[in-house]
Motif scaffolding. Structure first.
Motif, PDB file in Angstrom:
ATOM      1  N   VAL A 299       0.872  -1.174   0.000  1.00 27.52           N
ATOM      2  CA  VAL A 299       0.000   0.000   0.000  1.00 27.52           C
ATOM      3  C   VAL A 299       0.906   1.220   0.000  1.00 27.52           C
ATOM      4  CG1 VAL A 299      -1.810   1.269   1.211  1.00 27.52           C
ATOM      5  CG2 VAL A 299      -1.792  -1.240   1.255  1.00 27.52           C
ATOM      6  N   HIS A 300       0.705   2.099  -0.974  1.00 30.87           N
ATOM      7  CA  HIS A 300       1.563   3.277  -1.128  1.00 30.87           C
ATOM      8  C   HIS A 300       0.706   4.528  -0.986  1.00 30.87           C
ATOM      9  CE1 HIS A 300       4.936   5.426  -3.615  1.00 30.87           C
ATOM     10  NE2 HIS A 300       4.590   6.096  -2.530  1.00 30.87           N
ATOM     11  N   SER A 301       0.809   5.173   0.155  1.00 30.46           N
ATOM     12  CA  SER A 301       0.037   6.380   0.462  1.00 30.46           C
ATOM     13  C   SER A 301       0.749   7.610  -0.093  1.00 30.46           C
ATOM     14  CB  SER A 301      -0.126   6.503   1.981  1.00 30.46           C
ATOM     15  OG  SER A 301      -0.674   7.748   2.338  1.00 30.46           O
ATOM     16  N   GLN A 302      -0.049   8.540  -0.657  1.00 33.79           N
ATOM     17  CA  GLN A 302       0.515   9.737  -1.285  1.00 33.79           C
ATOM     18  C   GLN A 302       0.083  11.032  -0.601  1.00 33.79           C
ATOM     19  OE1 GLN A 302       2.543   9.562  -4.103  1.00 33.79           O
ATOM     20  NE2 GLN A 302       2.405   7.356  -4.310  1.00 33.79           N
ATOM     21  N   CYS A 303      -0.842  10.944   0.348  1.00 30.86           N
ATOM     22  CA  CYS A 303      -1.327  12.124   1.072  1.00 30.86           C
ATOM     23  C   CYS A 303      -1.446  11.775   2.557  1.00 30.86           C
ATOM     24  CB  CYS A 303      -2.677  12.591   0.533  1.00 30.86           C
ATOM     25  SG  CYS A 303      -2.620  13.209  -1.168  1.00 30.86           S
ATOM     26  N   GLU A 304      -1.441  12.808   3.392  1.00 35.37           N
ATOM     27  CA  GLU A 304      -1.353  12.576   4.835  1.00 35.37           C
ATOM     28  C   GLU A 304      -2.691  12.574   5.569  1.00 35.37           C
ATOM     29  OE1 GLU A 304       2.424  13.537   3.220  1.00 35.37           O
ATOM     30  OE2 GLU A 304       0.604  14.774   3.142  1.00 35.37           O
ATOM     31  N   PHE A 305      -3.788  12.744   4.857  1.00 35.31           N
ATOM     32  CA  PHE A 305      -5.042  12.940   5.571  1.00 35.31           C
ATOM     33  C   PHE A 305      -6.019  11.788   5.321  1.00 35.31           C
ATOM     34  CE2 PHE A 305      -2.980  17.057   4.982  1.00 35.31           C
ATOM     35  CZ  PHE A 305      -2.788  17.386   6.315  1.00 35.31           C
ATOM     36  N   SER A 306      -7.185  12.042   4.732  1.00 34.71           N
ATOM     37  CA  SER A 306      -8.249  11.035   4.681  1.00 34.71           C
ATOM     38  C   SER A 306      -7.792   9.684   4.142  1.00 34.71           C
ATOM     39  CB  SER A 306      -9.403  11.557   3.822  1.00 34.71           C
ATOM     40  OG  SER A 306     -10.023  12.666   4.437  1.00 34.71           O
ATOM     41  N   THR A 307      -7.195   9.664   2.957  1.00 31.80           N
ATOM     42  CA  THR A 307      -6.855   8.377   2.358  1.00 31.80           C
ATOM     43  C   THR A 307      -5.699   7.681   3.073  1.00 31.80           C
ATOM     44  OG1 THR A 307      -5.522   9.524   0.676  1.00 31.80           O
ATOM     45  CG2 THR A 307      -7.786   8.917   0.075  1.00 31.80           C
ATOM     46  N   HIS A 308      -4.886   8.447   3.816  1.00 31.39           N
ATOM     47  CA  HIS A 308      -3.812   7.806   4.577  1.00 31.39           C
ATOM     48  C   HIS A 308      -4.388   6.944   5.699  1.00 31.39           C
ATOM     49  CE1 HIS A 308       0.188   7.149   6.223  1.00 31.39           C
ATOM     50  NE2 HIS A 308      -0.351   7.347   7.413  1.00 31.39           N
ATOM     51  N   VAL A 309      -5.480   7.394   6.301  1.00 34.71           N
ATOM     52  CA  VAL A 309      -6.127   6.603   7.351  1.00 34.71           C
ATOM     53  C   VAL A 309      -6.545   5.251   6.797  1.00 34.71           C
ATOM     54  CG1 VAL A 309      -8.118   6.491   8.901  1.00 34.71           C
ATOM     55  CG2 VAL A 309      -6.921   8.674   8.564  1.00 34.71           C
ATOM     56  N   TRP A 310      -7.128   5.251   5.593  1.00 39.80           N
ATOM     57  CA  TRP A 310      -7.557   3.995   4.971  1.00 39.80           C
ATOM     58  C   TRP A 310      -6.355   3.161   4.548  1.00 39.80           C
ATOM     59  CZ3 TRP A 310     -11.026   7.554   1.661  1.00 39.80           C
ATOM     60  CH2 TRP A 310     -12.050   8.058   2.470  1.00 39.80           C
ATOM     61  N   ALA A 311      -5.304   3.826   4.049  1.00 38.17           N
ATOM     62  CA  ALA A 311      -4.093   3.099   3.650  1.00 38.17           C
ATOM     63  C   ALA A 311      -3.514   2.337   4.842  1.00 38.17           C
ATOM     64  CB  ALA A 311      -3.066   4.078   3.089  1.00 38.17           C
ATOM     65  N   ARG A 312      -3.440   3.019   5.974  1.00 35.42           N
ATOM     66  CA  ARG A 312      -2.890   2.395   7.183  1.00 35.42           C
ATOM     67  C   ARG A 312      -3.761   1.211   7.630  1.00 35.42           C
ATOM     68  NH1 ARG A 312      -2.487   6.820  10.524  1.00 35.42           N
ATOM     69  NH2 ARG A 312      -4.530   6.369  11.426  1.00 35.42           N
ATOM     70  N   ARG A 313      -5.067   1.395   7.572  1.00 37.28           N
ATOM     71  CA  ARG A 313      -5.990   0.327   7.992  1.00 37.28           C
ATOM     72  C   ARG A 313      -5.852  -0.894   7.090  1.00 37.28           C
ATOM     73  NH1 ARG A 313     -12.629   0.815   8.164  1.00 37.28           N
ATOM     74  NH2 ARG A 313     -13.046  -1.370   8.689  1.00 37.28           N
ATOM     75  N   ILE A 314      -5.806  -0.674   5.796  1.00 39.40           N
ATOM     76  CA  ILE A 314      -5.704  -1.793   4.843  1.00 39.40           C
ATOM     77  C   ILE A 314      -4.378  -2.531   5.015  1.00 39.40           C
ATOM     78  CG2 ILE A 314      -5.516  -2.352   2.385  1.00 39.40           C
ATOM     79  CD1 ILE A 314      -7.485   0.051   1.926  1.00 39.40           C
ATOM     80  N   ALA A 315      -3.269  -1.766   5.147  1.00 40.25           N
ATOM     81  CA  ALA A 315      -1.952  -2.391   5.302  1.00 40.25           C
ATOM     82  C   ALA A 315      -1.884  -3.224   6.577  1.00 40.25           C
ATOM     83  CB  ALA A 315      -0.869  -1.315   5.298  1.00 40.25           C
ATOM     84  N   ARG A 316      -2.437  -2.694   7.666  1.00 41.93           N
ATOM     85  CA  ARG A 316      -2.397  -3.433   8.930  1.00 41.93           C
ATOM     86  C   ARG A 316      -3.271  -4.682   8.866  1.00 41.93           C
ATOM     87  NH1 ARG A 316      -2.907   1.495  13.396  1.00 41.93           N
ATOM     88  NH2 ARG A 316      -0.726   2.202  13.287  1.00 41.93           N
ATOM     89  N   THR A 317      -4.439  -4.559   8.250  1.00 43.09           N
ATOM     90  CA  THR A 317      -5.350  -5.697   8.151  1.00 43.09           C
ATOM     91  C   THR A 317      -4.707  -6.846   7.384  1.00 43.09           C
ATOM     92  OG1 THR A 317      -7.295  -4.254   8.237  1.00 43.09           O
ATOM     93  CG2 THR A 317      -7.613  -6.458   7.323  1.00 43.09           C
ATOM     94  N   LEU A 318      -4.023  -6.521   6.292  1.00 48.99           N
ATOM     95  CA  LEU A 318      -3.417  -7.541   5.438  1.00 48.99           C
ATOM     96  C   LEU A 318      -2.003  -7.911   5.864  1.00 48.99           C
ATOM     97  CD1 LEU A 318      -4.630  -6.276   1.935  1.00 48.99           C
ATOM     98  CD2 LEU A 318      -5.484  -8.248   3.224  1.00 48.99           C
ATOM     99  N   GLY A 319      -1.399  -7.134   6.753  1.00 49.76           N
ATOM    100  CA  GLY A 319      -0.027  -7.410   7.154  1.00 49.76           C
ATOM    101  C   GLY A 319       0.980  -7.159   6.056  1.00 49.76           C
ATOM    102  N   VAL A 320       0.723  -6.105   5.233  1.00 51.64           N
ATOM    103  CA  VAL A 320       1.628  -5.783   4.126  1.00 51.64           C
ATOM    104  C   VAL A 320       2.313  -4.441   4.376  1.00 51.64           C
ATOM    105  CG1 VAL A 320       0.233  -7.099   2.498  1.00 51.64           C
ATOM    106  CG2 VAL A 320      -0.184  -4.643   2.764  1.00 51.64           C
ATOM    107  N   SER A 321       3.292  -4.139   3.556  1.00 52.66           N
ATOM    108  CA  SER A 321       4.076  -2.921   3.714  1.00 52.66           C
ATOM    109  C   SER A 321       3.241  -1.675   3.432  1.00 52.66           C
ATOM    110  CB  SER A 321       5.273  -2.930   2.764  1.00 52.66           C
ATOM    111  OG  SER A 321       6.100  -4.032   3.014  1.00 52.66           O
ATOM    112  N   LEU A 322       3.510  -0.635   4.212  1.00 47.20           N
ATOM    113  CA  LEU A 322       2.920   0.680   3.977  1.00 47.20           C
ATOM    114  C   LEU A 322       4.056   1.647   3.651  1.00 47.20           C
ATOM    115  CD1 LEU A 322       0.591   2.724   3.965  1.00 47.20           C
ATOM    116  CD2 LEU A 322       0.917   3.001   6.438  1.00 47.20           C
ATOM    117  N   VAL A 323       4.070   2.113   2.408  1.00 47.64           N
ATOM    118  CA  VAL A 323       5.055   3.093   1.945  1.00 47.64           C
ATOM    119  C   VAL A 323       4.344   4.431   1.806  1.00 47.64           C
ATOM    120  CG1 VAL A 323       6.630   3.716   0.057  1.00 47.64           C
ATOM    121  CG2 VAL A 323       6.372   1.318   0.750  1.00 47.64           C
TER     122      VAL A 323
END
Length: 398
Positions: free
Chosen positions: A89-113
């Motif tokens: 999961v590669h997040s490009q912004c620090e606000f709304s979509t980053h929250v979802w990026a973090r949630r998805i990465a943690r749920t799947l146990g994959v890297s968050l860049v």
């Protein structure tokens, strides 16, 4: 590799983040990756098309022009993404979509860049009356947000040093954003040259006039007041300044041009089609800017690729782009601006040499393919480091 890119900004918005993310998506796909994008919708409705999920959002216009705040993520969309199971999961912004990026990465146990595009302390006038207090807020916010990632990508060494000063401890990779050099290039055919001449005429520029061009959002942090003041001080009646873009500071700039007595030599184009922006670069003789809020200066690189020498306010972040005497000049003050402008406009041989050097430098350093390959290598390194910690890839229900 399956890659999910998340961004608060997406087309048809025109800014550096959108340009970077759309280029990255295209190049990763060319390298064999499967890429999807999670972004904000322009309204309350959630919808998806062509691998892009648009989550319903509310306007945050009072905070920042065209900004939006995402609604709670749609369960159907989240379930579909989790079922797809991205590898990164590669997040490009620090606000709304980053929250979802973090949630998805943690749920799947994959890297968050995460790519850190914006130097927020240059935007303190939007949220704090004190630059010192604003910088402390930004440092704390950035450090806490980035500590939850596996790797951070930045476009320049300047941003890397800034994050280290914020005490960010995550691995930081400097990866300049790349350009589609088949699109951003000088006019090479009779048809393209005729198009540039017609475009100049359409905004009232005579054939005997020279064009200074700036492509940016018309906002206070872009410091366009200084560009207008420099133009007025230069005293050249043969020069027209073309400002491509729009934004909340436009009316102030129009008023300032009138005050300086140069209104008849300034053109405001308003918003232009992102797919047509290369046409506007081609009408120019010199690219100008006084912005100090650039992380990389993507429009500067676009101008280089289109063969425009750069005349810009001195800024360490631009050192890889503006090579004094080769691709343009970095200046401080109206007198140095006037001197370098005269050199560029009155010496055709020197300007043509700089134009050629600009194109060559863009080709050597700013290719989109190299950008995609460098980001893909960050993904690979990050996945290798995380592998021992991943115990399961079972999907957790949204």
């Amino acid at each position: 590799m399956r890659v999910l890119l998340t961004t608060d900004w997406w087309e048809p918005v025109v800014n550096g983040v959108v340009a970077s993310v759309s280029t990255l998506r295209r190049e990763l796909e060319a390298l064999g990756c499967e890429v999807r994008v999670l972004t904000l919708s322009g309204g309350m409705r959630t919808w998806s098309e062509d691998g892009v999920y648009h989550i319903g959002s509310l306007s945050a216009q009072l905070v920042y022009d065209h900004a939006r705040i995402g609604m709670p993520a749609n369960k159907h969309v989240l379930a579909e993404i989790l079922q797809w199971q991205p590898d990164v999961v590669h997040s490009q912004c620090e606000f709304s979509t980053h929250v979802w990026a973090r949630r998805i990465a943690r749920t799947l146990g994959v890297s968050l860049v995460h790519t850190y595009h914006t130097i927020y302390e240059d935007y303190t006038h939007y949220y704090s009356p004190s630059r010192t207090v604003g910088r402390k807020v930004v440092a704390t916010f950035s450090r806490r947000l980035l500590e939850g990632t596996d790797a951070v990508i930045v476009p320049t060494e300047k941003v890397s040093r800034l994050l280290r000063s914020y005490k960010v401890r995550r691995p930081i990779h400097v990866v300049p954003t790349g350009l589609d050099l088949q699109r951003f290039r000088p006019a090479t055919t009779a048809e393209e040259r005729a198009d540039a001449a017609a475009l100049r005429a359409s905004i009232g520029v005579r054939p005997d006039q020279r064009v200074l061009i700036s492509v940016c959002r018309l906002a206070k942090e872009k410091n366009l007041d200084e560009v207008l003041e420099n133009l007025a001080a230069a005293g050249r009646e043969d020069v027209v300044l073309v400002l491509v873009g729009d934004g909340p500071y436009r009316e102030e700039l129009v008023h300032r041009a009138v005050e300086l007595g140069i209104a008849e030599r300034v053109r405001f184009t308003g918003v232009v089609d992102p797919q047509e922006v290369q046409r506007w670069y081609r009408i120019g003789d010199v690219f100008v800017s006084a912005s100090l809020s650039e992380t990389q200066g993507l429009t500067f690189i676009e101008a280089l690729a289109c063969g425009l020498p750069l005349l810009c306010r001195r800024d360490p972040s631009l050192a890889p782009v503006v090579i004094d005497g080769v691709t343009g000049w970095q200046v401080e003050g109206t007198e140095e601006f006037r001197l370098r402008l005269d050199q560029l406009l009155d010496d055709d041989i020197s300007r043509e040499a700089m134009s050629g050097a600009a194109v060559e430098h863009a080709r050597d350093t700013c290719g989109a393919r190299e950008f995609g390959q460098a980001v893909l290598e960050v993904y690979r390194q990050t996945r290798t480091r995380r592998t021992p910690r991943i115990l399961s890839r079972q999907v957790v229900p949204a």
